[in-house]
Design an enzyme around this catalytic site. Structure first.
Site, short mmCIF file in Angstrom:
data_model
loop_
_atom_site.label_atom_id
_atom_site.label_comp_id
_atom_site.label_asym_id
_atom_site.label_seq_id
_atom_site.Cartn_x
_atom_site.Cartn_y
_atom_site.Cartn_z
N LYS A 1 -9.69 1.01 3.69
CA LYS A 1 -8.36 0.92 4.32
C LYS A 1 -8.37 1.26 5.81
O LYS A 1 -7.59 0.69 6.58
CB LYS A 1 -7.35 1.81 3.58
CG LYS A 1 -7.28 1.59 2.07
CD LYS A 1 -7.05 0.14 1.67
CE LYS A 1 -7.27 -0.07 0.19
NZ LYS A 1 -7.51 -1.46 -0.21
N LYS B 1 -3.72 9.40 2.89
CA LYS B 1 -4.22 8.30 2.07
C LYS B 1 -5.74 8.29 2.05
O LYS B 1 -6.37 8.63 3.06
CB LYS B 1 -3.74 6.95 2.63
CG LYS B 1 -2.26 6.69 2.48
CD LYS B 1 -1.92 5.29 2.97
CE LYS B 1 -0.45 4.99 2.72
NZ LYS B 1 -0.09 3.63 3.16
N GLY C 1 -2.31 4.01 -5.20
CA GLY C 1 -1.69 5.34 -5.17
C GLY C 1 -2.62 6.52 -5.37
O GLY C 1 -2.23 7.66 -5.16
N TYR D 1 5.17 8.77 7.06
CA TYR D 1 5.68 8.32 5.77
C TYR D 1 6.92 7.47 5.98
O TYR D 1 7.90 7.93 6.57
CB TYR D 1 5.99 9.53 4.87
CG TYR D 1 6.51 9.14 3.51
CD1 TYR D 1 5.71 8.41 2.63
CD2 TYR D 1 7.80 9.48 3.10
CE1 TYR D 1 6.19 8.03 1.38
CE2 TYR D 1 8.28 9.11 1.86
CZ TYR D 1 7.47 8.39 1.00
OH TYR D 1 7.95 8.02 -0.22
N GLU E 1 -1.88 -3.32 2.98
CA GLU E 1 -3.20 -3.62 2.42
C GLU E 1 -3.34 -5.12 2.32
O GLU E 1 -2.34 -5.84 2.32
CB GLU E 1 -3.32 -3.07 0.98
CG GLU E 1 -3.48 -1.57 0.91
CD GLU E 1 -3.49 -1.04 -0.51
OE1 GLU E 1 -3.74 -1.81 -1.46
OE2 GLU E 1 -3.25 0.17 -0.66
N ARG F 1 -7.82 -11.50 -3.65
CA ARG F 1 -7.96 -12.13 -4.98
C ARG F 1 -6.69 -12.91 -5.30
O ARG F 1 -5.68 -12.80 -4.59
CB ARG F 1 -8.13 -11.04 -6.04
CG ARG F 1 -6.93 -10.08 -6.04
CD ARG F 1 -6.85 -9.18 -7.25
NE ARG F 1 -5.55 -8.52 -7.32
CZ ARG F 1 -5.23 -7.41 -6.68
NH1 ARG F 1 -6.10 -6.79 -5.91
NH2 ARG F 1 -4.01 -6.90 -6.81
C1 MV4 Z 1 3.08 4.19 2.07
C2 MV4 Z 1 4.40 4.53 1.71
C3 MV4 Z 1 5.21 5.04 2.69
N1 MV4 Z 1 4.74 5.23 3.94
N2 MV4 Z 1 2.66 4.40 3.33
C4 MV4 Z 1 1.58 3.01 -2.33
C5 MV4 Z 1 0.28 2.48 -2.76
C6 MV4 Z 1 -0.52 2.24 -1.56
N3 MV4 Z 1 -0.93 0.88 -1.56
C7 MV4 Z 1 0.35 2.55 -0.40
N4 MV4 Z 1 1.60 3.03 -0.91
C8 MV4 Z 1 2.58 3.50 -0.09
N5 MV4 Z 1 2.22 3.69 1.19
C9 MV4 Z 1 3.49 4.91 4.23
N6 MV4 Z 1 3.06 5.10 5.48
C10 MV4 Z 1 4.80 4.32 0.40
C11 MV4 Z 1 3.88 3.83 -0.53
C12 MV4 Z 1 4.38 3.68 -1.87
C13 MV4 Z 1 4.59 2.41 -2.41
C14 MV4 Z 1 4.29 1.25 -1.72
C15 MV4 Z 1 4.50 0.02 -2.28
C16 MV4 Z 1 5.02 -0.07 -3.56
C17 MV4 Z 1 5.31 1.06 -4.28
C18 MV4 Z 1 5.10 2.31 -3.73
C19 MV4 Z 1 5.41 3.44 -4.45
C20 MV4 Z 1 5.21 4.66 -3.90
C21 MV4 Z 1 4.68 4.78 -2.62
#
Ligand code: MV4
Length: 451
Positions: free
Chosen positions: A116, A158, A165, A202, A288, A292
């Site tokens: 990432k 992260k 997650g 965040y 991200e 795929r």
């Molecule tokens: C975040 C975010 C808020 N702020 N990054 C969740 C999985 C991972 N791929 C990244 N994720 C998130 N990153 C920042 N800077 C909130 C999430 C997130 C989330 C993102 C997409 C779909 C569902 C989610 C559920 C919880 C947190």
């Protein structure tokens, strides 16, 4: 064009790939575990090879056994589907070295997006918006706290090897930082054998909006519009739709352009998805890239009338794409039907399906590998069907989805159908007023009324 494709997967996606191969005049080979001997992907392929016992590590994830099946059947390409080895760069590289086309990007592209921090650096260079945060990996707690104060709390830690997650922690103030750091590092190490952590601002109550893209071997990239995947529970998507109810033509133009830039920056080949976080002011940030075909690809297929698996096979065979992008003129929505008991915290509910009738009629598509008498094995993913509806408007699409859900008969196991029925009645969902936090406040007792 390929003569014979080995499908390194199971379930509905294996069937989905077999169908397109048949329409393209390509022979198919299925591989299967002992637990899947009665599966339709075994019956519908031209050839099938049992590669081992039920556990994935000894079957669908076992590269030497899969390569042996490729060799004995003389397949000239491998389709990995989603999950299992679809984003395993070692597998992609072994295929290449064996002279078999891996239908997907190169190992190098997978690795670039799989890490990432590397992906984020690549996006910054390409001019794609990212969430403000640390410049690469954090060295220690002290540096983390310093950056958190610069960008302002709340922040999110992260794992660079993360996704889904794992190794993620939200931090609200200095005094929480150290313990969040320790536990994120520990979880990342245990899950990915890589404890690299980075930090970013965040984004509160974001929507998850992703763009489908296709890139060919000649540097052309187009986007096929977006999907809204904000209805998730513990990082498992439950419903996806296109267009996003939050989208505007201006935002689609900007995000589509960013998605194309993102894919072009790595000379991306294959179908892929650029995931964005979108805040309430419609600021969007690269999150991200998935290298795929995804579970929810039918939503896009339905709104733009396109066979994404066919496109994927064509670009893998070296056929150029047209290069033009697509915009949805219809509305499509997918409900994931899982063998889970929604009244008991989505607990898996494997077992024998004693009776099965799937919804039909205009605008209704069901992608499934199950049938009456089929036993859902406890070893794999619990998804047993995808119900996809399309209509001219979102409102009509929801009405059609309700009609289709009411037609579904699945007996012998518990499924997520009652949840979807309750969701379709929810006022916030119906009005498009939701974000990734939706499931935290959804009243699951509403599902009981649908049983
Ligand atoms: C975040 C975010 C808020 N702020 N990054 C969740 C999985 C991972 N791929 C990244 N994720 C998130 N990153 C920042 N800077 C909130 C999430 C997130 C989330 C993102 C997409 C779909 C569902 C989610 C559920 C919880 C947190």
């Amino acid at each position: 064009m390929f003569k014979k494709i080995l499908i390194a997967n199971r379930g509905e996606i294996a069937l989905r790939i077999i169908r397109t191969c048949k329409e393209m005049g390509i022979k198919t080979v299925s591989i299967y575990s002992k637990a899947d001997a009665d599966s339709l992907h075994v019956r519908f392929a031209d050839e099938a090879v049992c590669i081992g016992p039920a556990p994935s590590s000894e079957s669908y994830l076992n590269i030497p056994r899969i390569m042996a099946a490729v060799e004995i059947t003389n397949a000239d390409a491998v389709h990995p589907g989603y999950g299992f080895l679809a984003e395993n760069s070692k597998f992609a590289e072994i295929c290449r070295q064996s002279g078999v086309k891996f239908i997907g990007p190169t190992a190098e592209m997978i690795d670039k997006m799989g890490d990432k921090v590397t992906a984020k650096e690549t996006m910054i260079k390409a001019g794609v918006p990212v969430v403000p945060g640390s410049d690469g990996l954090l060295k220690d707690v002290k540096q983390g706290i310093k950056i958190a104060n610069q960008i302002g709390y709340p922040v999110i830690l992260k794992a660079t090897a993360g996704g889904g997650g794992k190794g993620m922690r939200i931090v609200h103030e200095d005094k929480e930082f150290e313990s969040a750091w320790e536990s994120a590092k520990k979880e990342a190490k245990a899950s990915f054998s890589n404890d690299g952590i980075y930090v970013e601002k965040y984004v509160e109550e974001p929507r998850h909006i992703e763009f489908q893209i296709v890139g060919d071997q000649f540097g052309n990239v187009c986007h096929l519009s977006e999907r809204d995947c904000s209805i998730q529970r513990r990082h498992q998507k439950l419903v996806e739709e296109s267009p996003s109810p939050f989208m505007t033509p201006e935002l689609r133009e900007k995000m589509g352009e960013a998605a194309i830039k993102a894919a072009k920056s790595i000379n991306y080949e294959g179908v892929g998805t650029i995931e964005f976080l979108v805040d309430k002011h419609r600021n969007f940030y690269f999150m991200e890239m998935n290298t795929r075909i995804q579970v929810e690809h039918p939503v896009t297929e339905e709104v733009i009338d396109f066979d994404l698996i066919k496109e994927q096979i064509k670009v893998a065979a070296g056929i150029p794409i047209s290069g033009k992008s697509y915009f949805p003129t219809l509305h499509a929505m997918e409900c994931r039907i899982n063998a889970e008991d929604v009244c008991n915290n989505f607990r898996p509910s494997p077992g024998k399906i004693t009776s099965f009738h799937s919804p039909k009629g205009p605008g209704v598509r069901v992608d499934t590998h199950v049938y009456a008498g089929y036993s859902v094995p406890p070893f794999y993913d619990s998804m047993i069907a995808k119900l996809i509806c399309k209509a001219r408007t979102r409102e009509e699409c929801i009405t059609k989805m309700q009609r289709a859900l009411d037609e579904f008969i699945i007996e012998g196991i518990q499924t997520t159908v009652p949840f979807h029925q309750a969701l379709m009645k929810d006022e916030h969902f119906r009005s498009g007023d939701f974000n990734t936090g939706f499931m935290n406040t959804f009243d699951m007792d509403k599902c009981k009324e649908e049983l």
